[in-house]
Design a protein around this motif. Structure first.
Motif: not given
Length: 82
Positions: A6-13
């Protein structure tokens, strides 16, 4: 069979802990949810409605969609960005 990472993608949570309903409402900007006493806490997303349970993390996806993630899955999959 090929394998993929899985690509390392920053998400807000944000994690719903029960005492932070206002913060959750602000985070999802009217895309669902319900206060205490409501039996159907949810976020609206591309698939319709996704139910949220206490301690779930609500993730804002790369296309601005929101979806719930159980705490144990979130903690196994994400680390806080520096």
């Amino acid at each position: 069979m090929p394998k993929f990472i899985k690509k390392p993608i920053a998400v807000e949570a944000i994690q719903w802990v029960g005492s932070n309903s206002e913060e959750v409402q602000e985070f999802i900007h009217g895309h669902g949810f319900c206060e205490f006493g409501c039996l159907d806490n949810y976020v609206k997303n591309q698939s319709g409605k996704a139910q949220i349970f206490m301690s779930d993390w609500i993730i804002k996806g790369v296309d601005g969609e929101f979806y719930p993630c159980p705490a144990n899955v979130f903690e196994a999959s994400y680390v806080e960005a520096a």
